[in-house]
Design a protein around this motif. Sequence first.
Motif, PDB file in Angstrom:
ATOM      1  N   TYR A   1       4.835   0.624  37.298  1.00 54.66           N
ATOM      2  CA  TYR A   1       5.622   1.256  38.408  1.00 54.66           C
ATOM      3  C   TYR A   1       5.153   2.472  38.998  1.00 54.66           C
ATOM      4  CZ  TYR A   1       8.388  -1.210  34.527  1.00 54.66           C
ATOM      5  OH  TYR A   1       8.772  -1.886  33.427  1.00 54.66           O
ATOM      6  N   LEU A   2       5.255   2.403  40.297  1.00 53.06           N
ATOM      7  CA  LEU A   2       4.781   3.725  41.128  1.00 53.06           C
ATOM      8  C   LEU A   2       5.907   4.508  41.578  1.00 53.06           C
ATOM      9  CD1 LEU A   2       2.157   5.324  42.027  1.00 53.06           C
ATOM     10  CD2 LEU A   2       2.266   3.629  43.951  1.00 53.06           C
ATOM     11  N   PHE A   3       6.325   5.803  41.447  1.00 54.99           N
ATOM     12  CA  PHE A   3       7.207   6.526  42.119  1.00 54.99           C
ATOM     13  C   PHE A   3       6.254   7.372  43.204  1.00 54.99           C
ATOM     14  CE2 PHE A   3       9.137   5.190  38.570  1.00 54.99           C
ATOM     15  CZ  PHE A   3      10.408   4.797  38.652  1.00 54.99           C
TER      16      PHE A   3
ATOM     17  N   ILE B   1      -0.196   3.101  50.251  1.00 51.51           N
ATOM     18  CA  ILE B   1       0.615   2.575  49.115  1.00 51.51           C
ATOM     19  C   ILE B   1       1.150   1.230  49.237  1.00 51.51           C
ATOM     20  CG2 ILE B   1       2.992   3.360  48.284  1.00 51.51           C
ATOM     21  CD1 ILE B   1       2.573   6.263  49.281  1.00 51.51           C
ATOM     22  N   GLU B   2       1.271   0.799  50.472  1.00 51.86           N
ATOM     23  CA  GLU B   2       1.693  -0.564  50.582  1.00 51.86           C
ATOM     24  C   GLU B   2       0.740  -1.323  50.026  1.00 51.86           C
ATOM     25  OE1 GLU B   2       2.917  -1.606  54.383  1.00 51.86           O
ATOM     26  OE2 GLU B   2       3.956  -3.264  53.810  1.00 51.86           O
ATOM     27  N   GLU B   3      -0.726  -1.212  50.601  1.00 58.06           N
ATOM     28  CA  GLU B   3      -1.713  -2.085  50.099  1.00 58.06           C
ATOM     29  C   GLU B   3      -1.899  -1.997  48.549  1.00 58.06           C
ATOM     30  OE1 GLU B   3      -4.301  -0.823  53.784  1.00 58.06           O
ATOM     31  OE2 GLU B   3      -5.341  -0.280  51.844  1.00 58.06           O
ATOM     32  N   ILE B   4      -1.800  -0.967  47.698  1.00 61.39           N
ATOM     33  CA  ILE B   4      -1.890  -0.753  46.552  1.00 61.39           C
ATOM     34  C   ILE B   4      -0.772  -1.617  45.771  1.00 61.39           C
ATOM     35  CG2 ILE B   4      -1.535   1.008  44.592  1.00 61.39           C
ATOM     36  CD1 ILE B   4      -3.295   2.898  46.245  1.00 61.39           C
ATOM     37  N   THR B   5       0.571  -1.565  46.286  1.00 57.26           N
ATOM     38  CA  THR B   5       1.605  -2.034  45.747  1.00 57.26           C
ATOM     39  C   THR B   5       1.334  -3.775  45.719  1.00 57.26           C
ATOM     40  OG1 THR B   5       2.945  -0.401  46.579  1.00 57.26           O
ATOM     41  CG2 THR B   5       3.963  -2.477  46.057  1.00 57.26           C
ATOM     42  N   LYS B   6       0.919  -4.316  46.776  1.00 59.50           N
ATOM     43  CA  LYS B   6       0.733  -5.599  47.091  1.00 59.50           C
ATOM     44  C   LYS B   6      -0.548  -5.897  46.056  1.00 59.50           C
ATOM     45  CE  LYS B   6       3.513  -5.585  50.087  1.00 59.50           C
ATOM     46  NZ  LYS B   6       5.115  -6.042  50.105  1.00 59.50           N
ATOM     47  N   GLU B   7      -1.676  -5.401  45.933  1.00 60.38           N
ATOM     48  CA  GLU B   7      -2.792  -5.629  45.396  1.00 60.38           C
ATOM     49  C   GLU B   7      -2.759  -5.613  43.988  1.00 60.38           C
ATOM     50  OE1 GLU B   7      -6.111  -3.223  46.995  1.00 60.38           O
ATOM     51  OE2 GLU B   7      -7.409  -3.586  45.210  1.00 60.38           O
ATOM     52  N   PHE B   8      -2.155  -4.525  43.403  1.00 62.56           N
ATOM     53  CA  PHE B   8      -2.090  -4.364  41.974  1.00 62.56           C
ATOM     54  C   PHE B   8      -0.618  -4.870  41.417  1.00 62.56           C
ATOM     55  CE2 PHE B   8      -4.597  -0.518  43.196  1.00 62.56           C
ATOM     56  CZ  PHE B   8      -5.977  -1.228  42.846  1.00 62.56           C
ATOM     57  N   ASP B   9       0.007  -5.346  42.541  1.00 64.34           N
ATOM     58  CA  ASP B   9       1.425  -5.977  41.872  1.00 64.34           C
ATOM     59  C   ASP B   9       2.299  -5.141  41.354  1.00 64.34           C
ATOM     60  OD1 ASP B   9       2.786  -8.366  42.132  1.00 64.34           O
ATOM     61  OD2 ASP B   9       2.107  -9.216  40.319  1.00 64.34           O
ATOM     62  N   ILE B  10       2.531  -4.213  41.891  1.00 63.90           N
ATOM     63  CA  ILE B  10       3.291  -3.082  40.818  1.00 63.90           C
ATOM     64  C   ILE B  10       4.744  -2.870  41.647  1.00 63.90           C
ATOM     65  CG2 ILE B  10       1.573  -1.849  39.610  1.00 63.90           C
ATOM     66  CD1 ILE B  10       1.242   0.122  42.106  1.00 63.90           C
ATOM     67  N   LEU B  11       5.735  -2.328  40.842  1.00 64.92           N
ATOM     68  CA  LEU B  11       6.771  -1.929  41.471  1.00 64.92           C
ATOM     69  C   LEU B  11       7.005  -0.432  42.173  1.00 64.92           C
ATOM     70  CD1 LEU B  11      10.254  -2.670  39.735  1.00 64.92           C
ATOM     71  CD2 LEU B  11       9.889  -0.709  41.183  1.00 64.92           C
ATOM     72  N   THR B  12       7.195  -0.544  43.328  1.00 57.40           N
ATOM     73  CA  THR B  12       6.812   0.895  44.016  1.00 57.40           C
ATOM     74  C   THR B  12       8.067   1.433  44.557  1.00 57.40           C
ATOM     75  OG1 THR B  12       4.611   0.344  44.550  1.00 57.40           O
ATOM     76  CG2 THR B  12       5.597   2.155  45.863  1.00 57.40           C
ATOM     77  N   ILE B  13       8.270   2.507  44.067  1.00 58.48           N
ATOM     78  CA  ILE B  13       9.636   3.328  44.837  1.00 58.48           C
ATOM     79  C   ILE B  13       9.357   4.509  45.568  1.00 58.48           C
ATOM     80  CG2 ILE B  13      11.961   4.291  44.304  1.00 58.48           C
ATOM     81  CD1 ILE B  13      11.935   2.680  41.537  1.00 58.48           C
ATOM     82  N   ILE B  14       9.603   4.553  46.944  1.00 56.32           N
ATOM     83  CA  ILE B  14       9.147   5.885  47.701  1.00 56.32           C
ATOM     84  C   ILE B  14      10.516   6.344  47.981  1.00 56.32           C
ATOM     85  CG2 ILE B  14       8.041   6.499  49.572  1.00 56.32           C
ATOM     86  CD1 ILE B  14       6.401   3.865  49.787  1.00 56.32           C
ATOM     87  N   ASN B  15      10.346   7.683  47.782  1.00 55.30           N
ATOM     88  CA  ASN B  15      11.495   8.664  48.229  1.00 55.30           C
ATOM     89  C   ASN B  15      11.075   9.313  49.530  1.00 55.30           C
ATOM     90  OD1 ASN B  15      13.453  10.492  48.397  1.00 55.30           O
ATOM     91  ND2 ASN B  15      12.764  11.679  46.340  1.00 55.30           N
TER      92      ASN B  15
END
Lengths: 249, 246
Positions: A159-161, A181-195
């Motif tokens: 999970y990435l916040f 952040i978008e690349e990392i989210t897709k590449e590492f298959d993580i759940l990202t929440i951006i405030n």
Amino acid sequence: MKIEVKNIYKSFGNKQVLEDVSVTFEKGKMNLVIGGSGSGKTVLIKCMVGLYEVDKGQIVYDDRNFSDMDFKERKHIRQEIGMVFQGGALFDSLNVEKNIMFGLNMFSTMSREEKLDRVNFCLQRVNLPNVNKLFPSELSGGMKKRVAIARAIAMKPKYLFCDEPNSGLDPRTSIVIDNLIEEITKEFDILTIINTHDMNTVVEMGENIVYIHKGKVWWEGTNHEIYDVDNKEFNDFIFASRIMKKLKK
Amino acid sequence: MHTLFHIGRYCIFMKGLFLKPEKISVYYKQIKLEMIDIGYGSLGISVLISVFMGAVLTIQSVHNLVSPLVPIYAIAIVTRDAVILEFSPTVVCLVLAGKVGSSIASQLGTMRVTEQIDALEIMGINSSGYLVLPKIIAAMLILPFLILITMFVGIGGGWMAGSITGLINSHEFRRGLLSGFDTYNITFASIKVVMFAFIITSVSAYQGFYTEGGALEVGQSSTRAVVWSSVLILFMDYVLTQLLLI
């Protein structure tokens, strides 16, 4: 993989900051929490990672009820969380290499060489090679954010916040950080929440947008749906600038 | 009510320090670094203060004890006992409350307002344990040695001032130093220093750790750390003297 926020309430003294907030964030989407200053979005994120305790309600990480856990139980989930703070929150007394290596030193059984390889991989991934020995005070705002991202991904989080990852950056660097952040989210298959309250981020990346207003979830949808929303508060917030008004037309 | 709140939160804060460390080797390393920072970093100022403290004490004692009934070597006895019992452990620790205490409070306060402590917590690290416990242990281990050095230097300063001014010669001073020396005084001073070290580090860390706001509040935390550490040192000085010396 998902994070469920179920009917949470949070107040500070007499001030009710979050009121009956329920929302679900799923893996594979760029989840954005947006809202004006003082709307409660940072409090929501901090409740989700356990920096604030909720007064009522539940935060559930993949069927694991985070709100009911004690410090020791939360430790396991926290090691699956990476967070990028608004100001970077890099440790001033440590250089870039040691900042990124910090979590690995604390929790991994890797050898020094393996840790160094991981640090260099993370720095390469955020396009910042050869800055290992620099201290945070020697970095620009954009570099600090990238090091913060590198530190956040060093432990291979699930999970990435990101708390306003492009605040204080010029428009071009903001886009670089967003894309990263978008690349990392897709590449590492993580759940990202951006405030965020950066409209460029909202329009470009918002695959799941949660709009918080006065401590409540006011609207949920995607970046394609924002133009058709019939909600005054939401429209006043999103289309506040002339250019955004033109875009809507 | 406000005081009770702080006492309660201080106790919870202290309890949090003693949770199982994430990696003991990292804590050992931190303790060593803190010992260098707190001990070696305070050596210069402590020695400087002690030299002048001892010198002034000798000269003032000569001034106050001028009487044919009082042997001149009594000046050295007064200097020795005052330095060992009070000036080195208490006055130097009060100075260290200013130097070390404000440094700890401002360091932790800055880490709090720049979200560095939050970053530690999100990683699953017991932030108070990692940041504060090594400081407390380091100070409790190193300050007794530092104070021992200041005792020697303070007495040396007194001897130097007596010799240079001709108020008391080296032979008389040495005679006074060896006259009726009680080694318990050193033990007593060491116990005091260990307690003071705990007060300085824990109170200052508490003030810094719970800083809210920005630069202004960091400054206020730092000031409160020095004030409360100093007050508690003086109070504990009285309590320990009453308990251990009478």
